[in-house]
Design an enzyme around this catalytic site. Structure first.
Site, mmCIF file in Angstrom:
data_model
loop_
_atom_site.group_PDB
_atom_site.id
_atom_site.type_symbol
_atom_site.label_atom_id
_atom_site.label_comp_id
_atom_site.label_asym_id
_atom_site.label_seq_id
_atom_site.Cartn_x
_atom_site.Cartn_y
_atom_site.Cartn_z
ATOM 1 C CE LYS A 124 -4.419 0.761 0.067
ATOM 2 N NZ LYS A 124 -5.543 -0.113 -0.324
ATOM 3 C CG ASP A 164 -7.157 3.091 -1.078
ATOM 4 O OD1 ASP A 164 -7.531 1.917 -0.980
ATOM 5 O OD2 ASP A 164 -7.333 3.918 -0.154
HETATM 6 O O1 2IT Z 1 -8.037 -1.640 -0.973
HETATM 7 C C1 2IT Z 1 -7.913 -2.158 -2.103
HETATM 8 O O2 2IT Z 1 -8.030 -3.369 -2.274
HETATM 9 C C2 2IT Z 1 -7.608 -1.278 -3.225
HETATM 10 N N1 2IT Z 1 -7.519 -0.073 -3.039
HETATM 11 C C3 2IT Z 1 -7.377 -1.853 -4.598
HETATM 12 C C4 2IT Z 1 -5.966 -2.268 -4.756
HETATM 13 C C5 2IT Z 1 -5.566 -2.742 -6.124
HETATM 14 O O3 2IT Z 1 -4.382 -3.074 -6.275
HETATM 15 O O4 2IT Z 1 -6.397 -2.808 -7.043
#
Ligand code: 2IT
Length: 447
Positions: A124, A164
């Protein structure tokens, strides 16, 4: 393991990291019993290792605003766990972003990604950059400055960021453009959530909300219920809330409220196609005000300032905005108003006290890492298409998304079925995800 001992040690190492400690405690409490039946986990100190990110990059992002003033933000990428595959997870641009927030999200992402059945590790990232009130040109300059720092640490087989909160298709475009310029790598697979003509997957924008409603329908079906005709309250009007409102309406439910930081917009007749389309305009405007919906559709809607979606009487509550957005008081109000199902679509949308209130009342509750996994799963499908240099049809992607959500539901049932036949989805999702990551770590040795 003893959860309290692990948590006490972690609190000393990471003082004040509230969201991160909350997320870790929730998972460990769920898995404690099963973990302790595996002495090989204890011997390899799996739990001590799994709660810490592999590494965190922190960097300064400097850019120039429209007034010509120099602005400085902080940027991060948390590479949490790669036992199952390359780091994968979104970027969050929000003024409240801290290492604690991104560590909680990276930790959750690791188990969520494991649940998808696809080979993706957890990561993240993001910044304390506040998109509210920013112009398109400012967003572009910020994204470029952010990527100027991040590009060396990511790649299609190492770490694949996506969107996100505060990062959607527009931001992924600016980030991808700058990545290509800097890396001179033109592989389409380094970020997901791309535009449809340059490597994006059909249905990725809708996938989190669609997947959440496929999952919710299964939760209901397992309890002998049907979503048709039920009233739904949704928080937020970003990409996730938009997808959820679209699919809920398509499945015959009535979305009677959406909310924002300024209050709630009540829609007694149910959200219409025009209103759903308008959610996209609201998101792109960077105004962050749900009152705009009420102003645009007077007569059909009522705006109530300072109230949450959880003040509206509904059958099903779908938090789709931010962590801890539904607290104990909100849960009690929902229960008093007769709500009988809450599916978390945001990551850790409910506080532990709210979850406890729902579980005590015996209503249907499912956690974000299961409910919202369709988003990252479809990112995984986008990576597959990019690696194969082809594009699937919407039907193909939707069929795979359906299959993945069913598989996640099955895993929750397998690990969460209680003696009375009902399902503890929190326990089910946590144990299923944890076991998969823990086993992969065990098999790969002490690294
Ligand atoms: O919280 C999540 O799963 C997302 N923001 C999507 C992450 C992604 O790599 O598509």
């Amino acid at each position: 393991m003893k959860v309290n001992e692990i948590m006490a040690a972690l609190e000393l190492k990471h003082p004040g990291e509230k969201e991160y400690l909350q997320a870790v405690r929730e998972v460990l409490e769920s898995v404690e019993e099963v973990y302790n039946q595996h002495p090989e986990f204890e011997k390899a100190k799996i739990v001590e290792r799994i709660v810490e990110p592999d590494r965190i990059f922190t960097f300064r992002v400097t850019w120039v605003d429209d007034k010509g003033e120099v602005q400085t933000n902080l940027g991060y990428r948390v590479q949490f766990n790669a036992a199952i595959g390359p780091y994968k997870g979104g970027l969050r641009f929000h003024k409240a972003v801290t290492p604690s927030m991104l560590k909680f999200l990276g930790f959750e992402q690791t188990f969520k990604n494991a649940l998808t059945t696809l080979p993706m590790g957890g990561g993240k990232g993001g910044s304390d950059f506040d998109p509210v009130g920013k112009s398109n040109a400012e967003i572009e300059r910020f994204c470029q400055a952010f990527m100027l720092e991040l590009w060396r640490n990511i790649g299609p087989d190492t770490d694949v960021p996506a969107g996100d909160v505060g990062v959607g298709g527009r931001e992924i475009g600016f980030l991808t453009g700058m990545y290509k310029k800097l890396a001179r790598e033109y592989n389409t697979g380094v970020l997901t959530g791309k535009g449809m003509t340059w490597g994006g997957s059909i249905l990725r924008p809708e996938a989190t909300g669609f997947g959440a409603l496929y999952f919710t329908s299964q939760v209901l079906a397992t309890a002998g219920k049907d979503i048709k005709g039920k009233t739904v309250a949704i928080s937020g009007f970003g990409n996730v809330a938009w997808g959820a409102a679209t699919k809920a309406t398509e499945l015959g439910a009535k979305v009677i409220a959406i909310s924002g930081p300024d209050g709630v917009c009540q829609i007694p007749g149910g959200i219409t196609k025009d209103m759903i389309d308008y959610m996209l305009v609201m998101r792109a405007s960077n105004r962050n005000k749900v009152q705009d919906m009420a102003d645009k559709f007077p007569g059909q809607t009522t705006f109530v300032a300072g109230k949450k979606a959880w003040s509206v009487k509904c059958d099903i509550a779908l938090p789709c905005a931010f962590q801890n957005e539904l607290n104990e008081d909100d849960a009690k109000l929902l229960l008093a108003n007769g709500t009988w199902c809450c599916c978390e679509v945001s990551n850790m949308g409910c506080t532990p006290e709210a979850i406890h209130a729902f579980q005590k009342a015996g209503i249907l509750f499912a956690p974000g890492k299961a409910v919202n996994a369709g988003g990252v799963a479809t990112s995984g499908l986008e990576m597959t298409q990019n690696a194969a240099h082809l594009a699937w049809t919407g039907e193909e992607v939707d069929a795979k998304l359906h299959w993945i959500m069913s598989s996640i539901h099955e895993q929750c049932v397998k690990y969460g079925k209680k003696a009375d036949g009902t399902i503890d989805y929190v326990k089910g999702a946590n144990i299923a995800g944890f076991m998969k990551v823990a086993t992969a770590m065990l098999e790969q040795g002490i690294i």
